[in-house]
Motif scaffolding. Structure first.
Motif, PDB file in Angstrom:
ATOM      1  N   PRO A   1      11.947 -19.473 -17.162  1.00  0.00           N
ATOM      2  CA  PRO A   1      10.612 -20.003 -16.835  1.00  0.00           C
ATOM      3  C   PRO A   1       9.959 -19.292 -15.652  1.00  0.00           C
ATOM      4  N   LEU A   2      10.754 -18.778 -14.714  1.00  0.00           N
ATOM      5  CA  LEU A   2      10.178 -18.099 -13.562  1.00  0.00           C
ATOM      6  C   LEU A   2       9.723 -16.685 -13.907  1.00  0.00           C
ATOM      7  N   VAL A   3      10.598 -15.929 -14.583  1.00  0.00           N
ATOM      8  CA  VAL A   3      10.258 -14.546 -14.930  1.00  0.00           C
ATOM      9  C   VAL A   3       9.124 -14.508 -15.945  1.00  0.00           C
ATOM     10  N   ALA A   4       9.006 -15.553 -16.792  1.00  0.00           N
ATOM     11  CA  ALA A   4       7.942 -15.580 -17.796  1.00  0.00           C
ATOM     12  C   ALA A   4       6.560 -15.602 -17.163  1.00  0.00           C
ATOM     13  N   LEU A   5       6.463 -16.050 -15.909  1.00  0.00           N
ATOM     14  CA  LEU A   5       5.172 -16.043 -15.218  1.00  0.00           C
ATOM     15  C   LEU A   5       4.772 -14.650 -14.747  1.00  0.00           C
TER      16      LEU A   5
ATOM     17  N   VAL B   1       5.178 -22.890  -9.108  1.00  0.00           N
ATOM     18  CA  VAL B   1       4.680 -21.517  -8.959  1.00  0.00           C
ATOM     19  C   VAL B   1       3.477 -21.281  -9.870  1.00  0.00           C
ATOM     20  N   ALA B   2       3.541 -21.792 -11.107  1.00  0.00           N
ATOM     21  CA  ALA B   2       2.427 -21.615 -12.035  1.00  0.00           C
ATOM     22  C   ALA B   2       1.172 -22.302 -11.519  1.00  0.00           C
TER      23      ALA B   2
ATOM     24  N   ALA C   1       0.272 -12.875 -18.574  1.00  0.00           N
ATOM     25  CA  ALA C   1       1.668 -13.266 -18.386  1.00  0.00           C
ATOM     26  C   ALA C   1       1.770 -14.686 -17.835  1.00  0.00           C
ATOM     27  N   VAL C   2       0.860 -15.065 -16.942  1.00  0.00           N
ATOM     28  CA  VAL C   2       0.886 -16.415 -16.386  1.00  0.00           C
ATOM     29  C   VAL C   2       0.569 -17.437 -17.470  1.00  0.00           C
ATOM     30  N   GLU C   3      -0.419 -17.150 -18.307  1.00  0.00           N
ATOM     31  CA  GLU C   3      -0.769 -18.087 -19.368  1.00  0.00           C
ATOM     32  C   GLU C   3       0.396 -18.272 -20.343  1.00  0.00           C
ATOM     33  N   ARG C   4       1.046 -17.179 -20.716  1.00  0.00           N
ATOM     34  CA  ARG C   4       2.205 -17.295 -21.594  1.00  0.00           C
ATOM     35  C   ARG C   4       3.351 -18.009 -20.893  1.00  0.00           C
ATOM     36  N   GLY C   5       3.524 -17.739 -19.606  1.00  0.00           N
ATOM     37  CA  GLY C   5       4.570 -18.420 -18.855  1.00  0.00           C
ATOM     38  C   GLY C   5       4.336 -19.913 -18.758  1.00  0.00           C
ATOM     39  N   VAL C   6       3.081 -20.314 -18.609  1.00  0.00           N
ATOM     40  CA  VAL C   6       2.770 -21.745 -18.560  1.00  0.00           C
ATOM     41  C   VAL C   6       3.160 -22.417 -19.876  1.00  0.00           C
TER      42      VAL C   6
END
Length: 419
Positions: free
Chosen positions: A33-37, A145-146, A164-169
């Motif tokens: 979840p962290l790296v996905a951001l 973080v998001a 990347a942030v949108e996909r991570g969210v």
């Protein structure tokens, strides 16, 4: 004279297996979840690596158990349904006008299913709480973080956050369900309430992207299963499977209704009319489907109008037909029913996760994309791990008849006390 027991001999292989398992599970629960951001390919890279580490740990520790569970998973009813669905997807490439793109999509499905089987089989019989605490820790940190990144993007400029942030969210939102289930199973109510509050704020930022409504559906399913597990699970499973199976009726029912509304959504109405025309013009393909990946390629080549529905329901029926839809509906039904049979809060969390994922796909959120398939695989593995971290034994209570039948014997040299 008391003799001290000799210390247990060190087992380097067992220690290595435990370390590999901790690293692998940490990659799923904490790093993903962290790296996905930060990276759009986080799930595609981290999930296979983590599962490989879990498999190596299982082979070092108990290779016989791993192979036995893997065989049972593959030969189970849900396993055979998934294998049948993947096999039909490959078979549809025979009549697909775009076999190369379809082959890539079928390969992604196969990899996700195989990794799911391997990961579930590699989980130990008893998961350590120290490993499972990473599930809630990783999700909570990633959610904070998001939120910080989204607020920073809004303050600095009017541009949206990076892709990347949108996909991570999206990954953080779906991974919140096993995190909440773990906290509630450990009776950490305040921690679960805090995580739910942060996840709710994060979900509200995704209203325009269509992820808020599926999260609401998931929350409703969570509450319903908590109130009445058996009935709610049965109803939710039937609704999801029924929508998948009866999806071709939706355009004929919804298109006139949407058109008749005073403030109708013209785009949605047009999509429904297009779906209805596809069914009328291709009645045979309603059984076999047009072949995998024909929706995306059809839009690009002009075989389908650009306004055609973007939904898991439409894509399943258009590409795989009745056979694929039946397999998908059966797999979804048995998966939700199995989630509802888990212990305690895990049942509510599992059903909520399936409800959210299905609602996202039904409302047009990137069905069968590689990163989304890997994310769902990770969520399923985390639920399997949390289920193996629950208390399985309770101290049995001694029946009253046994207490009465076995009198207390006094110690030697001491007379029994008078009543």
């Amino acid at each position: 004279m008391n003799r001290s027991h000799p210390p247990a001999p060190l087992d380097p292989a067992l220690d290595a297996a435990m370390l590999l398992r901790r690293i692998g599970f940490g990659a799923l629960a904490l790093a993903l979840p962290l790296v996905a951001l930060l990276s759009r390919r986080a799930a595609v890279l981290l999930v296979p690596i983590a599962i490989v580490l879990l498999v190596i740990a299982a082979l070092i520790e108990e290779p016989g158990r791993f192979l036995r569970i893997l065989r049972d998973e593959v030969l189970s009813r849900p396993g055979l349904i998934l294998i049948g669905l993947v096999g039909w997807a490959f078979l549809s490439l025979v009549w697909s006008p775009y076999p190369s793109g379809g082959f890539e999509k079928a390969t992604n499905m196969t990899i996700a299913v195989a990794l799911g089987f391997l990961g579930l089989s590699a989980l130990p019989e008893r998961m350590r709480s120290s490993n499972l605490n990473l599930v809630s820790l990783g999700n909570g940190l990633a959610a904070l973080v998001a939120l910080g990144l989204i607020i920073f993007a809004l303050v600095r400029s009017t541009e949206p956050p990076p892709a990347a942030v949108e996909r991570g969210v999206s990954i953080v939102l779906i991974m919140a369900w096993p995190a909440l289930a773990w906290l509630l199973s450990r009776e950490r109510g305040l921690s679960a309430l805090g995580l739910a509050f942060v996840i709710t704020l994060l979900a509200l930022t995704r209203f325009d992207d269509g992820e808020t409504i599926p999260m609401i559906f998931g929350a409703v399913a969570f509450g319903a299963v908590t109130a009445s597990r058996a009935d709610a699970t049965r109803v939710i499973a039937a609704i999801a499977a029924g929508l998948m199976l009866l999806a071709p009726l939706l355009p004929f029912l919804l298109a006139p209704l949407i058109t008749a509304l005073p403030n109708n959504d013209s785009d949605l109405a047009q999509a429904m009319w297009i779906w209805a025309d596809v069914i009328r013009q291709s009645p045979i393909e309603l059984i076999t489907g047009h072949g995998l990946d024909t929706v995306l390629r059809g839009r690009m080549s002009g075989a389908l109008p650009p306004a055609a529905p973007s939904s898991l329901l439409f894509e399943t029926w258009y590409e795989l037909g009745l056979v694929g839809a039946c397999a998908a509906a059966a797999g979804l039904y048995f998966a939700i029913r199995a989630a509802g049979r888990m212990a305690g809060a895990l049942a509510a969390g599992g059903v909520a996760a399936f409800t959210t994922a299905f609602a996202l796909g039904a409302l047009g959120f990137g069905p069968l994309l590689p990163w989304w398939l890997m994310t769902l695989t990770a969520v399923i593995l985390m639920f399997g791990a949390v289920a193996r971290g629950q208390y399985r034994t309770d101290r049995p209570a001694v029946p009253l008849r046994m207490r009465a039948a076995s009198p207390i014997r006094p110690k030697a040299g001491r007379p029994p006390s008078a009543a």
